[in-house]
Design a protein around this motif. Sequence first.
Motif, PDB file in Angstrom:
ATOM      1  N   HIS A  54       0.817  -1.218   0.000  1.00  0.00           N
ATOM      2  CA  HIS A  54       0.000   0.000   0.000  1.00  0.00           C
ATOM      3  C   HIS A  54       0.847   1.262   0.000  1.00  0.00           C
ATOM      4  CE1 HIS A  54      -3.950  -1.934   0.547  1.00  0.00           C
ATOM      5  NE2 HIS A  54      -3.307  -2.816   1.292  1.00  0.00           N
ATOM      6  N   GLY A  55       2.155   1.130  -0.228  1.00  0.00           N
ATOM      7  CA  GLY A  55       3.021   2.306  -0.285  1.00  0.00           C
ATOM      8  C   GLY A  55       4.473   1.893  -0.253  1.00  0.00           C
ATOM      9  N   TYR A  56       5.350   2.826  -0.628  1.00  0.00           N
ATOM     10  CA  TYR A  56       6.785   2.563  -0.511  1.00  0.00           C
ATOM     11  C   TYR A  56       7.165   2.470   0.971  1.00  0.00           C
ATOM     12  CZ  TYR A  56       7.403   4.066  -5.412  1.00  0.00           C
ATOM     13  OH  TYR A  56       7.341   4.203  -6.774  1.00  0.00           O
ATOM     14  N   PRO A  57       8.147   1.647   1.315  1.00  0.00           N
ATOM     15  CA  PRO A  57       8.617   1.600   2.709  1.00  0.00           C
ATOM     16  C   PRO A  57       9.063   2.990   3.166  1.00  0.00           C
ATOM     17  CG  PRO A  57       9.534  -0.231   1.451  1.00  0.00           C
ATOM     18  CD  PRO A  57       8.850   0.680   0.455  1.00  0.00           C
ATOM     19  N   GLY A  58       8.428   3.493   4.218  1.00  0.00           N
ATOM     20  CA  GLY A  58       8.763   4.815   4.716  1.00  0.00           C
ATOM     21  C   GLY A  58       8.100   5.950   3.980  1.00  0.00           C
ATOM     22  N   GLY A  59       7.326   5.638   2.938  1.00  0.00           N
ATOM     23  CA  GLY A  59       6.643   6.666   2.157  1.00  0.00           C
ATOM     24  C   GLY A  59       5.215   6.855   2.620  1.00  0.00           C
ATOM     25  N   PRO A  60       4.478   7.760   1.960  1.00  0.00           N
ATOM     26  CA  PRO A  60       3.097   8.017   2.367  1.00  0.00           C
ATOM     27  C   PRO A  60       2.203   6.797   2.160  1.00  0.00           C
ATOM     28  CG  PRO A  60       3.608   9.145   0.306  1.00  0.00           C
ATOM     29  CD  PRO A  60       4.896   8.601   0.822  1.00  0.00           C
ATOM     30  N   LEU A 144       8.136   9.663 -12.967  1.00  0.00           N
ATOM     31  CA  LEU A 144       8.510  10.419 -11.781  1.00  0.00           C
ATOM     32  C   LEU A 144       9.987  10.776 -11.834  1.00  0.00           C
ATOM     33  CD1 LEU A 144       6.686   8.440  -8.941  1.00  0.00           C
ATOM     34  CD2 LEU A 144       6.398  10.883  -9.421  1.00  0.00           C
ATOM     35  N   GLY A 145      10.338  11.943 -11.293  1.00  0.00           N
ATOM     36  CA  GLY A 145      11.737  12.357 -11.238  1.00  0.00           C
ATOM     37  C   GLY A 145      12.560  11.427 -10.372  1.00  0.00           C
ATOM     38  N   SER A 146      13.764  11.087 -10.822  1.00  0.00           N
ATOM     39  CA  SER A 146      14.586  10.083 -10.143  1.00  0.00           C
ATOM     40  C   SER A 146      14.871  10.401  -8.675  1.00  0.00           C
ATOM     41  CB  SER A 146      15.898   9.889 -10.905  1.00  0.00           C
ATOM     42  OG  SER A 146      16.640  11.082 -10.953  1.00  0.00           O
ATOM     43  N   PRO A 147      14.981  11.673  -8.236  1.00  0.00           N
ATOM     44  CA  PRO A 147      15.245  11.891  -6.813  1.00  0.00           C
ATOM     45  C   PRO A 147      14.118  11.416  -5.897  1.00  0.00           C
ATOM     46  CG  PRO A 147      15.849  13.842  -8.085  1.00  0.00           C
ATOM     47  CD  PRO A 147      15.066  12.936  -9.005  1.00  0.00           C
ATOM     48  N   TYR A 148      12.945  11.144  -6.464  1.00  0.00           N
ATOM     49  CA  TYR A 148      11.851  10.627  -5.640  1.00  0.00           C
ATOM     50  C   TYR A 148      12.146   9.210  -5.162  1.00  0.00           C
ATOM     51  CZ  TYR A 148       7.125   9.578  -4.043  1.00  0.00           C
ATOM     52  OH  TYR A 148       6.039   9.229  -3.263  1.00  0.00           O
ATOM     53  N   ARG A 149      12.849   8.440  -5.982  1.00  0.00           N
ATOM     54  CA  ARG A 149      13.119   7.029  -5.654  1.00  0.00           C
ATOM     55  C   ARG A 149      14.030   6.966  -4.421  1.00  0.00           C
ATOM     56  NH1 ARG A 149      14.612   3.114 -10.546  1.00  0.00           N
ATOM     57  NH2 ARG A 149      12.326   2.897 -10.636  1.00  0.00           N
ATOM     58  N   GLY A 150      13.524   6.348  -3.369  1.00  0.00           N
ATOM     59  CA  GLY A 150      14.276   6.223  -2.133  1.00  0.00           C
ATOM     60  C   GLY A 150      14.021   7.345  -1.142  1.00  0.00           C
ATOM     61  N   SER A 426      18.307   1.190  -0.422  1.00  0.00           N
ATOM     62  CA  SER A 426      18.205   1.982  -1.642  1.00  0.00           C
ATOM     63  C   SER A 426      19.591   2.427  -2.084  1.00  0.00           C
ATOM     64  CB  SER A 426      17.313   3.199  -1.420  1.00  0.00           C
ATOM     65  OG  SER A 426      17.835   4.015  -0.388  1.00  0.00           O
ATOM     66  N   HIS A 427      19.681   2.814  -3.356  1.00  0.00           N
ATOM     67  CA  HIS A 427      20.940   3.295  -3.904  1.00  0.00           C
ATOM     68  C   HIS A 427      21.173   4.754  -3.525  1.00  0.00           C
ATOM     69  CE1 HIS A 427      22.629   0.078  -6.224  1.00  0.00           C
ATOM     70  NE2 HIS A 427      21.498  -0.145  -6.887  1.00  0.00           N
ATOM     71  N   GLY A 428      22.403   5.172  -3.621  1.00  0.00           N
ATOM     72  CA  GLY A 428      22.818   6.557  -3.449  1.00  0.00           C
ATOM     73  C   GLY A 428      24.268   6.656  -3.872  1.00  0.00           C
ATOM     74  N   ASP A 429      24.805   7.834  -3.897  1.00  0.00           N
ATOM     75  CA  ASP A 429      26.189   8.022  -4.316  1.00  0.00           C
ATOM     76  C   ASP A 429      27.142   7.244  -3.403  1.00  0.00           C
ATOM     77  OD1 ASP A 429      25.117   9.702  -6.167  1.00  0.00           O
ATOM     78  OD2 ASP A 429      25.794  11.554  -5.186  1.00  0.00           O
TER      79      ASP A 429
END
Length: 463
Positions: A54-60, A144-150, A426-429
């Motif tokens: 019902h949503g992303y982990p930690g998301g709305p 969706l813009g990539s910064p939304y992911r994670g 999740s990924h990040g730099d």
Amino acid sequence: MAVALAGFIGVTGAGTAQGAIPPAPGWNLQWGDDFNGADRTPPSAANWQTDTGHGYPGGPGNWGTGEIQNYTASPDNLSLDGNGNLRITPLRDGAGNWTSARIETQRADFKAPAGGTLRIEGRIQMPNVTGDAALGYWPAFWALGSPYRGNYWNWPGTGEFDIMENVNGINSVWGVLHCGVNPGGPCNETTGLGASRACPGASCQSAFHTYRFEWDRAVTPNELRWYVDDQLFHTVRQNQMDAGTWANMTDHAGYFILLNVAIGGAFPDALGGRTPTAATVPGRPMLVDYVAVWTRGGTPPTDPPPSGSSTLYARTGAGLGDSTGSASSATLATAGGANYDGTPHTPQVFTSSGITRTYNGGATQFDLFVDAGTSVGNGQQVRVSYDRTGDGTWDRTETYEYFATDPVPGYEHYTQARGLKSATGSHGDLVNGKVRIEVWNAIGTGASTLGIGNQSVVRIPFG
């Protein structure tokens, strides 16, 4: 798909795929999926990841839209149909609970090249249901813009392009831009800047139509354009908002693409009252013939990233390096008849450290040479882990489905096309970070061999 009132064209009969991705003269195909495969098989895991719950982990909650369905990876909700289409089917159980499906591209770097144009297109038949039976249906094709992911809390500033939305079986396609701040702002959130029109010819529900979005950086001011069956019906220009809002929406790595059918939520409710109702009929799928991304003109981003910064080889001495080293092999211990699917068992481990690179929004790729000799029923498995800062915490771990080797001597190719079994984090730099590859026998009663040196390669999504 947020809380919102949000070259080759032809309309053909319901359920009919036209075959391969069509040519687009003057455009360069960057990526695509025509959804060919056997009935009830999942879409390509190399191209898509499946959202569940019902949503992303930690998301709305409720995906931020008020929709009520539970997204699953069940073939009843999500599968190819064996006729060249992706099929997303909302269902209702005896207790009144709804399930459906939502997928998003592994890649999150779809972006208009500087001085050029991006084209995202899909050929889709909306769920073939209308009237009271359609109340609550909310199919969508969007980005969706990539910064939304994670992150999941920076909407709408990072941008959302709703290429095709529809609710309640109305013969209309909505195209919407979400940006800026919520509520209000230059994109009038949560409504967004949108327009709609009836589908040309046959209704949106009764036939396939082609939905296209273009991001044009070759004109001044830059433009965003929405089309159905080659007919322009919505345009948003750069000078309709302040420079900062436009930059926040466009000056990042790019976008990822989504396909889903929601049930209920703010948009269907706004046009049909509280939805779904007892009259809503389950089981009417959205069919997707293809999704493709093209660019034209300008200077396209490098794709894939330069091999020197993203390609690592498993090498003698348990290291990962950007040069091949000497060709050799490593032995994978037998599973001894046990089942280690998803759990490394005496794995061969290869590690690289001190990596500082920028995440490019893509996904891990690999090509491992494996061989089980004459052993029957062996299956090799890989887990790829990322420690962003080198502090010993694996921030992103990806376990792939095991690969069943044949009982004939000779190396076989084990690639990410087998599919992602599970992923955490999740990924990040990477800043002085680490990458670890673990390979083991998940099943079987015999040992296996892993080719190393120039024989097994991993491509990490960092530039």
